[in-house]
Design an enzyme around this catalytic site. Structure first.
Site, mmCIF file in Angstrom:
data_model
loop_
_atom_site.group_PDB
_atom_site.id
_atom_site.type_symbol
_atom_site.label_atom_id
_atom_site.label_comp_id
_atom_site.label_asym_id
_atom_site.label_seq_id
_atom_site.Cartn_x
_atom_site.Cartn_y
_atom_site.Cartn_z
ATOM 1 N N LYS A 149 -9.897 12.735 8.614
ATOM 2 C CA LYS A 149 -9.420 12.248 9.909
ATOM 3 C C LYS A 149 -9.335 13.398 10.914
ATOM 4 O O LYS A 149 -9.281 14.571 10.521
ATOM 5 C CB LYS A 149 -8.001 11.662 9.746
ATOM 6 C CG LYS A 149 -7.938 10.314 9.069
ATOM 7 C CD LYS A 149 -6.507 9.783 9.079
ATOM 8 C CE LYS A 149 -6.392 8.457 8.357
ATOM 9 N NZ LYS A 149 -7.122 7.358 9.019
ATOM 10 N N ARG B 70 -7.754 -0.408 0.850
ATOM 11 C CA ARG B 70 -8.309 -1.610 0.221
ATOM 12 C C ARG B 70 -8.681 -1.354 -1.227
ATOM 13 O O ARG B 70 -8.669 -2.266 -2.050
ATOM 14 C CB ARG B 70 -9.506 -2.107 1.053
ATOM 15 C CG ARG B 70 -10.624 -1.115 1.146
ATOM 16 C CD ARG B 70 -11.568 -1.409 2.308
ATOM 17 N NE ARG B 70 -11.002 -0.975 3.607
ATOM 18 C CZ ARG B 70 -11.601 -1.136 4.771
ATOM 19 N NH1 ARG B 70 -12.759 -1.754 4.837
ATOM 20 N NH2 ARG B 70 -11.024 -0.707 5.884
ATOM 21 N N ASP C 89 -12.117 7.215 3.925
ATOM 22 C CA ASP C 89 -10.892 6.908 4.670
ATOM 23 C C ASP C 89 -10.531 5.417 4.565
ATOM 24 O O ASP C 89 -9.446 5.018 4.957
ATOM 25 C CB ASP C 89 -11.076 7.317 6.136
ATOM 26 C CG ASP C 89 -9.753 7.425 6.875
ATOM 27 O OD1 ASP C 89 -8.702 7.394 6.200
ATOM 28 O OD2 ASP C 89 -9.786 7.546 8.116
ATOM 29 N N ASP D 168 1.629 6.046 5.806
ATOM 30 C CA ASP D 168 0.633 5.150 5.214
ATOM 31 C C ASP D 168 1.149 4.493 3.920
ATOM 32 O O ASP D 168 0.397 3.819 3.223
ATOM 33 C CB ASP D 168 -0.673 5.914 4.972
ATOM 34 C CG ASP D 168 -1.912 5.023 5.077
ATOM 35 O OD1 ASP D 168 -1.806 3.939 5.684
ATOM 36 O OD2 ASP D 168 -2.970 5.415 4.550
ATOM 37 N N GLU E 115 -9.492 3.781 2.097
ATOM 38 C CA GLU E 115 -8.963 3.914 0.737
ATOM 39 C C GLU E 115 -7.924 2.848 0.389
ATOM 40 O O GLU E 115 -7.747 2.527 -0.782
ATOM 41 C CB GLU E 115 -8.356 5.314 0.552
ATOM 42 C CG GLU E 115 -6.907 5.488 1.045
ATOM 43 C CD GLU E 115 -6.733 5.264 2.538
ATOM 44 O OE1 GLU E 115 -7.718 5.414 3.279
ATOM 45 O OE2 GLU E 115 -5.611 4.936 2.964
ATOM 46 N N LYS F 22 0.846 -1.203 0.000
ATOM 47 C CA LYS F 22 0.000 0.000 0.000
ATOM 48 C C LYS F 22 0.882 1.254 0.000
ATOM 49 O O LYS F 22 1.704 1.436 0.895
ATOM 50 C CB LYS F 22 -0.910 -0.010 1.236
ATOM 51 C CG LYS F 22 -1.702 1.293 1.452
ATOM 52 C CD LYS F 22 -2.650 1.198 2.653
ATOM 53 C CE LYS F 22 -3.305 2.545 2.970
ATOM 54 N NZ LYS F 22 -4.172 2.505 4.163
ATOM 55 N N ASP G 249 -2.411 10.048 4.049
ATOM 56 C CA ASP G 249 -3.828 9.703 4.210
ATOM 57 C C ASP G 249 -4.508 10.718 5.113
ATOM 58 O O ASP G 249 -4.443 10.631 6.339
ATOM 59 C CB ASP G 249 -3.945 8.291 4.805
ATOM 60 C CG ASP G 249 -5.395 7.829 4.893
ATOM 61 O OD1 ASP G 249 -6.285 8.536 4.362
ATOM 62 O OD2 ASP G 249 -5.644 6.759 5.492
HETATM 63 N N1 BES Z 1 -4.347 4.270 6.997
HETATM 64 C C1 BES Z 1 -5.502 3.966 7.763
HETATM 65 C C2 BES Z 1 -5.282 2.866 8.798
HETATM 66 C C3 BES Z 1 -4.292 3.171 9.901
HETATM 67 C C4 BES Z 1 -4.752 3.619 11.135
HETATM 68 C C5 BES Z 1 -2.944 2.952 9.733
HETATM 69 C C6 BES Z 1 -3.844 3.863 12.136
HETATM 70 C C7 BES Z 1 -2.035 3.196 10.748
HETATM 71 C C8 BES Z 1 -2.501 3.644 11.952
HETATM 72 C C9 BES Z 1 -6.641 3.520 6.846
HETATM 73 O O1 BES Z 1 -6.639 4.037 5.575
HETATM 74 C C10 BES Z 1 -7.923 3.951 7.510
HETATM 75 O O2 BES Z 1 -8.089 5.108 7.670
HETATM 76 N N2 BES Z 1 -8.753 2.989 7.897
HETATM 77 C C11 BES Z 1 -9.963 3.260 8.565
HETATM 78 C C12 BES Z 1 -11.020 2.351 8.006
HETATM 79 C C13 BES Z 1 -12.412 2.678 8.487
HETATM 80 C C14 BES Z 1 -12.861 3.981 7.880
HETATM 81 C C15 BES Z 1 -13.321 1.552 8.074
HETATM 82 C C16 BES Z 1 -9.768 3.005 10.054
HETATM 83 O O3 BES Z 1 -9.058 2.071 10.400
HETATM 84 O O4 BES Z 1 -10.280 3.774 10.853
HETATM 85 ZN ZN ZN Z 2 -4.758 4.606 4.814
HETATM 86 ZN ZN ZN Z 3 -7.642 5.901 5.420
#
Ligand code: BES
Ligand code: ZN
Ligand code: ZN
Length: 501
Positions: free
Chosen positions: A280, A354, A350, A291, A352, A268, A273
């Site tokens: 966020k 996947r 967020d 990220d 993104e 990834k 992000d």
């Molecule tokens: N990049 C984040 C996941 C992440 C969180 C990585 C903390 C490192 C530390 C990812 O893109 C994300 O934001 N995921 C969301 C998904 C949710 C919206 C279903 C999450 O984990 O909150």
């Molecule tokens: Zn991310």
């Molecule tokens: Zn994200």
């Protein structure tokens, strides 16, 4: 750092610092430590009797031998209890020793290989761990820091000293591998630690290209037009909000060797992000330059695979983009059509990672790979489940799970498996598209993300690694993992590939 191997007795080395070791609780040291102690007239034993030094893991005893030895300083490194001794201890102790040497202003030091004698470890592996620990422990990201006294102190040379000629040959092999792998990990760390505006998708691609040229890898890059032709609507959807164009980076080791098994690593590469329109919070955004840690791990692993000359065809795929809010950004409610033809309803912009991985996993199929492993800072949910000590492993393939888990145990980049059962599929059912991009409820978020990936990882053996918790160190507890990007995944992948080969 220059790494050398020398045959001879450690107590005879002319050096600013020689390093020997001691297991916790040992009163009369043996081997190299005994030889040094005798040359010092029993001073190590004296300290042990005083109880001031016990040989606890990472505990250090510094002695000044004066005329008794040709070396200026002697460092005795505690290895902890012999019953708990392993390669991870070697890496950690070695990191502490290297940091101590730097603090002392030493430019080069000589050390025995911890564990190669009494410790009972395989000599080449012990040497590899020692070199890895030293290089990873000395890592600092200081491109943006002014010159100060600390910055001037650099350890430039590490010499592993072994009495036995035959073992020295093994040590040289292990040390060489250790240097290659640790430097590849530091390369990954540098990418992660770079500020997001200094590491856009285009700059990441340029860095990958330069690395590929220097290490004899084949490099290709797809731009937006090519992505559009290929129908990468998921990756392009995420990229839409950003003023920075996306890149799809392809790096290959042994590209022309049809005879070798092909392994594809997918990382990834979200260079920042923000969350997109599902923005966020400031706290959550703080580490989001990291990220792209999955991308960094893949590029680092490819670099090491080339330097080690692994007899495999290894392909690294990195979908790279920013995730930004703007008037052009993809919206909640949008439906994206991925390269495979499947459609995805956007519930949260967020989620993104996947999406960009969906297109990369579809792209991977053309290589007819023996296996595909993706690595991603994918979900906060995985971090909640496992904390920072293990990355999530999700696969339906027990053999792949076993291989990856074993590589994790060997390298200290540990994995813990989570289920990918069919029962989770309804979680991502959509009324208007083939699937939705988040689960219907919060629960099991690491798994629902993997369930979406599974829809696109078709036609080959596949495993997914979620490194959200392990990719970025905020409060360092391990001496060879300082704060910042950890480079998690590089050493794991290299071990996995070496075992496969
Ligand atoms: N990049 C984040 C996941 C992440 C969180 C990585 C903390 C490192 C530390 C990812 O893109 C994300 O934001 N995921 C969301 C998904 C949710 C919206 C279903 C999450 O984990 O909150
Ligand atoms: Zn991310
Ligand atoms: Zn994200």
């Amino acid at each position: 750092m220059e790494v050398n191997v020398k045959t001879g007795p450690i107590q005879e080395q002319v050096s600013d610092l020689i390093v020997v070791n001691l297991f916790e609780g040992v009163e009369a040291p043996g081997g190299a430590t005994k030889a040094v102690d005798e040359a010092l007239g029993g001073r190590i034993r004296q300290v042990l009797q005083s109880g001031d030094f016990k040989g606890k893991k990472g505990e250090l005893l510094l002695l000044y031998p004066g005329e008794a030895l040709p070396a200026k300083r002697v460092l005795v490194a505690g290895l902890g209890p012999q019953a708990k001794f392993n390669l991870e201890v070697v890496r950690q102790v070695s990191a502490k020793v290297a940091q101590k040497a730097r603090e002392l202003g030493v430019r080069g030091y000589h050390t025995v290989v911890h564990g190669a004698g009494q410790g009972g470890l395989e000599v080449a592996e012990a040497a590899q761990a020692l070199v890895e620990g030293a290089i990873l422990g000395l890592y600092r990201f200081e491109e943006y820091k002014g010159q100060d006294e600390e910055k001037g102190k650099q350890v430039e040379e590490l010499t592993l000293v072994e009495f036995d000629e035959q073992r020295a040959t093994q040590i040289a092999l292990g040390a060489q591998a250790g240097r290659i792998i640790a430097e590849a990990t530091c390369f990954a760390r540098d990418l992660i630690n770079q500020p997001p505006s200094a590491l856009t998708p285009r700059i990441l691609a340029t860095r990958a290209q330069k690395m590929a040229e220097e290490h004899g890898l084949q490099y290709k890059v797809l731009d937006e037009n090519r992505m559009r032709e290929l129908g990468m609507g998921a990756l392009l959807g995420v990229a839409r909000g950003s003023d920075e164009p996306p890149r799809f980076i392809i790096v290959e080791h042994n590209a022309d060797r049809q005879d070798l098994p092909t392994l594809v690593l997918v990382g990834k590469g979200i260079t920042f992000d923000s969350g997109g329109l599902s923005l966020k919070t400031p706290e959550a955004m703080l580490t989001m330059k990291g990220d792209m840690a999955g991308a960094a791990a893949v590029l680092g692993a490819l670099r090491a695979a080339a330097d080690l000359g692994l007899p495999l065809h290894v392909v690294g795929l990195v979908p790279a983009t920013e995730n930004m809010p703007s008037g052009k950004a993809y919206k909640v409610g949008d439906i994206l059509k991925a390269m495979s033809g499947k459609t995805i309803e956007i519930i949260n912009t967020d989620a993104e990672g996947r999406l960009i991985l969906a297109d990369a996993l579809a792209y991977a199929a053309q290589y007819k790979p023996a296996a595909v492993v993706d690595i991603a800072t994918l979900t906060g949910a995985c971090m909640i489940a496992l904390g920072r000590e293990a990355a999530g492993l999700m696969t339906e393939d027990d053999d792949l799970a076993q291989r990856l888990t074993a590589a994790g145990e060997a390298t200290g980049e540990r994995l813990w498996r989570l289920p990918l059962w069919e029962e989770y599929r309804p979680y991502i059912e959509s009324d208007v598209a083939d699937m939705r991009n988040t689960g219907k409820e919060r629960w099991g978020g690491a798994i629902t993300a993997a369930m979406l990936l599974r829809e696109f990882a078709q036609g080959y053996r596949w495993a997914h690694l979620d490194i959200a918790g392990t990719s970025f160190v905020e409060d360092s507890k391990n001496p060879y993992r300082p704060a910042g990007g950890s480079g998690f995944g590089v050493r794991l992948f290299v071990q996995f590939l070496r075992d496969w080969a």
